[in-house]
Design a protein around this motif. Structure first.
Motif, short mmCIF file in Angstrom:
data_model
loop_
_atom_site.label_atom_id
_atom_site.label_comp_id
_atom_site.label_asym_id
_atom_site.label_seq_id
_atom_site.Cartn_x
_atom_site.Cartn_y
_atom_site.Cartn_z
N ALA A 52 0.35 -1.20 -0.04
CA ALA A 52 -0.24 -0.06 -0.27
C ALA A 52 0.62 0.90 -0.22
N PRO A 53 0.30 2.32 -0.70
CA PRO A 53 0.75 3.47 -0.49
C PRO A 53 0.90 4.40 0.61
N GLY A 54 2.17 4.82 0.84
CA GLY A 54 2.18 5.26 2.22
C GLY A 54 2.19 6.98 2.93
N ASN A 55 1.16 6.82 4.01
CA ASN A 55 0.63 8.31 4.04
C ASN A 55 1.44 9.08 4.12
N SER A 56 1.04 9.96 3.20
CA SER A 56 2.20 11.35 3.30
C SER A 56 1.65 12.30 3.86
N ASP A 57 0.47 12.33 5.05
CA ASP A 57 0.57 13.22 6.03
C ASP A 57 0.79 13.26 7.44
N GLN A 58 1.52 11.89 7.15
CA GLN A 58 2.39 11.20 8.60
C GLN A 58 3.67 12.48 8.75
N PHE A 59 3.38 12.76 10.30
CA PHE A 59 4.45 13.79 10.26
C PHE A 59 5.47 12.88 10.32
N ASN A 60 5.46 12.39 11.80
CA ASN A 60 6.69 11.39 12.16
C ASN A 60 7.16 10.04 11.94
N SER A 61 8.28 9.71 10.63
CA SER A 61 8.09 7.86 11.21
C SER A 61 8.74 7.27 12.28
N LYS A 62 8.05 6.14 12.28
CA LYS A 62 8.15 5.45 13.59
C LYS A 62 10.02 5.33 14.13
N THR A 63 10.92 5.69 13.33
CA THR A 63 11.49 5.84 13.87
C THR A 63 11.59 7.46 14.77
N GLU A 64 11.18 8.19 14.51
CA GLU A 64 11.53 9.14 15.18
C GLU A 64 10.56 9.67 16.43
N SER A 65 9.36 8.81 15.89
CA SER A 65 8.51 8.53 17.14
C SER A 65 8.66 8.14 18.26
N ALA A 66 9.99 7.14 18.07
CA ALA A 66 10.64 6.34 19.53
C ALA A 66 11.34 7.11 19.57
N ALA A 67 12.08 7.86 19.20
CA ALA A 67 13.38 8.66 19.21
C ALA A 67 12.79 10.02 19.88
N ILE A 68 11.64 10.67 19.62
CA ILE A 68 10.74 11.36 20.71
C ILE A 68 10.31 10.96 22.15
N LYS A 69 9.42 9.51 22.17
CA LYS A 69 9.74 9.01 23.32
C LYS A 69 10.43 9.05 23.79
N ARG A 70 11.31 8.48 23.83
CA ARG A 70 13.09 8.22 24.21
C ARG A 70 13.70 9.13 24.83
N VAL A 71 13.05 10.85 24.23
CA VAL A 71 13.47 11.74 25.04
C VAL A 71 12.71 12.40 26.10
N GLU A 72 11.31 12.22 25.51
CA GLU A 72 10.63 12.25 26.94
C GLU A 72 10.35 11.37 28.41
N PHE A 73 10.78 9.95 27.91
CA PHE A 73 11.13 8.91 28.70
C PHE A 73 12.34 9.62 29.31
N GLU A 74 13.31 10.19 28.61
CA GLU A 74 14.78 10.10 29.79
C GLU A 74 14.12 11.94 30.43
N LEU A 75 13.41 12.92 30.06
CA LEU A 75 13.70 14.05 30.26
C LEU A 75 13.06 13.34 31.77
N ALA A 76 11.91 12.41 31.71
CA ALA A 76 10.80 12.61 32.86
C ALA A 76 11.35 11.50 34.15
N ARG A 77 12.22 11.02 33.50
CA ARG A 77 13.44 10.13 34.49
C ARG A 77 14.20 11.26 35.39
N GLU A 78 15.11 12.32 34.49
CA GLU A 78 15.72 13.31 34.87
C GLU A 78 14.61 14.07 36.12
N LYS A 79 13.78 14.44 35.80
CA LYS A 79 13.49 15.07 36.98
C LYS A 79 12.53 14.26 37.83
#
Length: 148
Positions: free
Chosen positions: A47-74
């Motif tokens: 199936a063709p990719g969704n062109s209005d998708q903002f983040n790839s799975k890798t980008e989403s994982a990176a964002i979640k990882r950064v959010e997790f790290e910030l929460a842990r540091e706090k």
């Protein structure tokens, strides 16, 4: 007659609250959730990719990882600030018993501190109670009316 409200600390619920926060601290020390890690397996689709998708799975994982790290540091900063309000021997008991990667047994701690078992457990409870107040997580019993 004058009525005033007295709030007493619920020691059992306060201890439970502190132990839950300590357990969360230990989880932060020991684990990083697998769903925050990058996916290694490739996925294929006709199936063709969704062109209005903002983040790839890798980008989403990176964002979640950064959010997790910030929460842990706090969380670490919050817990460390509470620990710094304890007396030196109380802090030593809490850190050695609960907050190291390899925690120590109570008997080893009281032997190292050269205090008796009864005195050790009293200090340990006082340390947990002080930590609850420092972290502002103490639990109070229901208000009781007192006539004076």
């Amino acid at each position: 007659m004058k009525t005033r409200h007295i709030q007493l600390v619920d020691e059992k619920l306060t201890r439970k609250a502190v132990e839950e926060k300590i357990e969360k601290y230990r989880v932060y020390l020991l684990t990083v959730p697998a769903d925050y890690l990058f996916k290694i397996t490739a996925s294929y689709s006709l199936a063709p990719g969704n062109s209005d998708q903002f983040n790839s799975k890798t980008e989403s994982a990176a964002i979640k990882r950064v959010e997790f790290e910030l929460a842990r540091e706090k969380y670490f900063n919050w817990m460390h600030k509470g620990l710094m309000s304890l007396k030196e021997d109380e802090r030593q008991i809490i850190v050695r018993r609960y907050l190291q990667l390899e925690t120590e047994y109570d008997i080893d701690i009281w032997m190292d501190l050269s205090i008796g078992k009864t005195k050790y457990y009293k200090k340990k409870w006082q340390a947990l109670l002080r930590l609850a107040f420092a972290l502002k997580i103490e639990v109070y019993q229901q208000d009781r009316n007192e006539v004076s």
